[in-house]
Scaffold this motif. Structure first.
Motif, short mmCIF file in Angstrom:
data_model
loop_
_atom_site.label_atom_id
_atom_site.label_comp_id
_atom_site.label_asym_id
_atom_site.label_seq_id
_atom_site.Cartn_x
_atom_site.Cartn_y
_atom_site.Cartn_z
N UNK A 1 6.10 6.42 2.46
CA UNK A 1 4.53 6.03 3.15
C UNK A 1 4.21 5.04 2.24
N UNK A 2 4.74 4.20 2.59
CA UNK A 2 4.87 2.75 2.08
C UNK A 2 4.25 1.56 2.99
N UNK B 1 -2.31 0.65 -5.11
CA UNK B 1 -2.25 -1.10 -3.92
C UNK B 1 -2.36 -1.91 -4.80
N UNK B 2 -1.26 -2.77 -4.95
CA UNK B 2 -0.30 -3.54 -4.85
C UNK B 2 -0.57 -5.23 -4.48
N UNK B 3 -1.63 -6.47 -5.29
CA UNK B 3 -0.92 -7.78 -4.54
C UNK B 3 0.64 -8.27 -5.19
N UNK B 4 1.33 -8.40 -5.07
CA UNK B 4 2.63 -9.31 -5.52
C UNK B 4 2.94 -10.48 -5.46
N UNK B 5 3.19 -11.55 -6.65
CA UNK B 5 3.88 -12.50 -6.01
C UNK B 5 5.03 -12.56 -5.50
N UNK B 6 5.55 -13.68 -4.24
CA UNK B 6 6.82 -13.84 -4.62
C UNK B 6 7.63 -13.96 -5.78
N UNK B 7 8.92 -12.78 -5.39
CA UNK B 7 10.01 -12.92 -6.44
C UNK B 7 10.41 -14.23 -6.34
N UNK B 8 12.03 -14.99 -7.47
CA UNK B 8 11.95 -16.63 -6.97
C UNK B 8 13.20 -16.66 -6.14
N UNK B 9 13.70 -15.46 -5.86
CA UNK B 9 14.32 -15.29 -4.60
C UNK B 9 13.66 -16.26 -3.79
N UNK B 10 12.19 -15.87 -3.35
CA UNK B 10 11.72 -16.02 -2.32
C UNK B 10 11.12 -17.42 -2.40
N UNK C 1 0.93 -0.90 -0.11
CA UNK C 1 -0.33 0.00 0.11
C UNK C 1 1.15 1.01 0.02
N UNK C 2 0.27 1.96 -1.22
CA UNK C 2 1.44 3.31 -1.40
C UNK C 2 0.07 4.60 -0.71
#
Length: 345
Positions: free
Chosen positions: A268-269, A297-306, A238-239
């Motif tokens: 502010x994030x 406002x975003x729903x992000x998938x995990x990175x390949x690192x995760x 959330x920004x």
């Protein structure tokens, strides 16, 4: 989804390779669709380079079978070598020759006439943006230029399948992006690419499908998107338009997700892990009810690192404690030897 053998440029079953007491490959299966970029991801010592060297006929497996472009790597090694190109972890071009002389030499070793070899060299120099540097000694080339020349040399024979073993090792971000562009052009022309890398961003950007190697085994396989979903955890970000309301939104998010979000007051994030997408509409409603405006406002998938950390318990940089010389950066049998063997076989 299963694929027929005719759809596959590379197929391997039960590959095993030991170096003394160390098992570098422990029953590896691979199925690489024709005309795709197939990423092999893992740290040094995971088994990626060992697998590539078996597929390129530079090593014999202790067990298992493999076929490249329909040819068995043991029974039809000569045919495999006529079909593939190989670029190792470090550029193996001759520094005392010019770029054009390097490419012409490879063409001559592959049986091309002097005229055809020179014509092919000029085509590749143009394709890789090296025409102006073609008459200069490779000793004067930057690292990125050497990598591009090395890749060009592996394409002299117009191979159906090319193995790129950590091709962007040591390159800065700009040169890495240039190499990515070259790889994408290869695939657009119908070439199948097997790419080994330690860079998760590279696999994410280039690969249609990824296998994750760890301690000589394939521990996961799928598209980058599929692998990200396997880790289960997503991040809600959330920004805020008004950073002064950060504390208020922190409490709001914590109440919905039952987890304290991480905060970046200066920007502010806020970000908070969630297990599925159901939290997003609830957050939108609560923010709207409270009259809180958001810039993003975003729903992000995990990175390949995760994903890699979730699958193996360690990062790509930490390794698996199973490092052997053939998979730890040495390239004593890299592209130059491959090309010579191909012409002599």
């Amino acid at each position: 989804m299963s694929r027929s053998a005719s759809d596959l440029a590379i197929e391997a079953s039960g590959l095993v390779k030991r170096f003394g007491a160390v098992t570098a490959l422990d029953g590896v299966d691979l199925a690489v669709p024709a005309g795709s970029v197939f990423g092999a991801l893992g740290p040094n010592g995971a088994g990626k380079t060992t697998a590539v060297r078996i597929l390129a006929t530079l090593l014999r497996p202790d067990a298992g079978t493999a076929r490249v472009a329909g040819h068995d790597v043991l029974r039809d090694a000569h045919r495999v070598r006529q079909t593939i190109g190989l670029t190792g972890q470090y550029a193996s071009v001759d520094e005392d020759l010019t770029g054009r002389q390097n490419l012409t030499m490879v063409g001559r070793l592959l049986g091309l006439s002097r005229t055809r070899a020179g014509r092919r060299a000029d085509e590749l120099l143009d394709e890789f943006g090296l025409t102006e540097a073609g008459q200069r000694s490779v000793r004067t080339y930057s690292g990125g230029m050497r990598r591009r020349l090395d890749l060009a040399a592996s394409l002299v024979s117009r191979p159906d399948v090319i193995f790129l073993d950590e091709p962007t090792t040591g390159l800065d971000p700009v040169k890495r992006a240039e190499m990515w562009g070259s790889i994408r052009r290869l695939v657009a022309e119908g070439t199948t690419v097997l790419l080994t890398t330690q860079y998760l961003e590279e696999a994410d950007n280039l690969a249609d499908e990824v296998v994750v190697f760890d301690a000589g085994r394939v521990v996961a396989q799928g598209s980058p998107h599929q692998l990200k979903r396997r880790s289960g955890t997503r991040t809600l970000e959330v920004q805020l338009t008004d950073p002064s309301r950060l504390a208020e939104v922190t409490g709001l998010l914590a109440a919905i997700v039952d987890t304290e979000p991480s905060r970046d007051p200066g920007a502010g994030r806020l970000s908070i892990p969630v297990t599925d997408g159901t939290a997003l509409p609830a957050v939108v409603r609560r923010l709207d009810d409270a009259g809180i405006e958001v810039a993003e406002l975003a729903l992000r998938l995990p990175s390949l690192d995760d994903v890699f950390l979730a699958l193996t318990g360690h990062t790509t940089g930490s390794g698996s404690g199973n490092t052997v010389g053939t998979d730890a950066g040495t390239t004593t049998t890299g592209p130059a030897r491959t090309r010579t063997e191909r012409s002599a076989a």
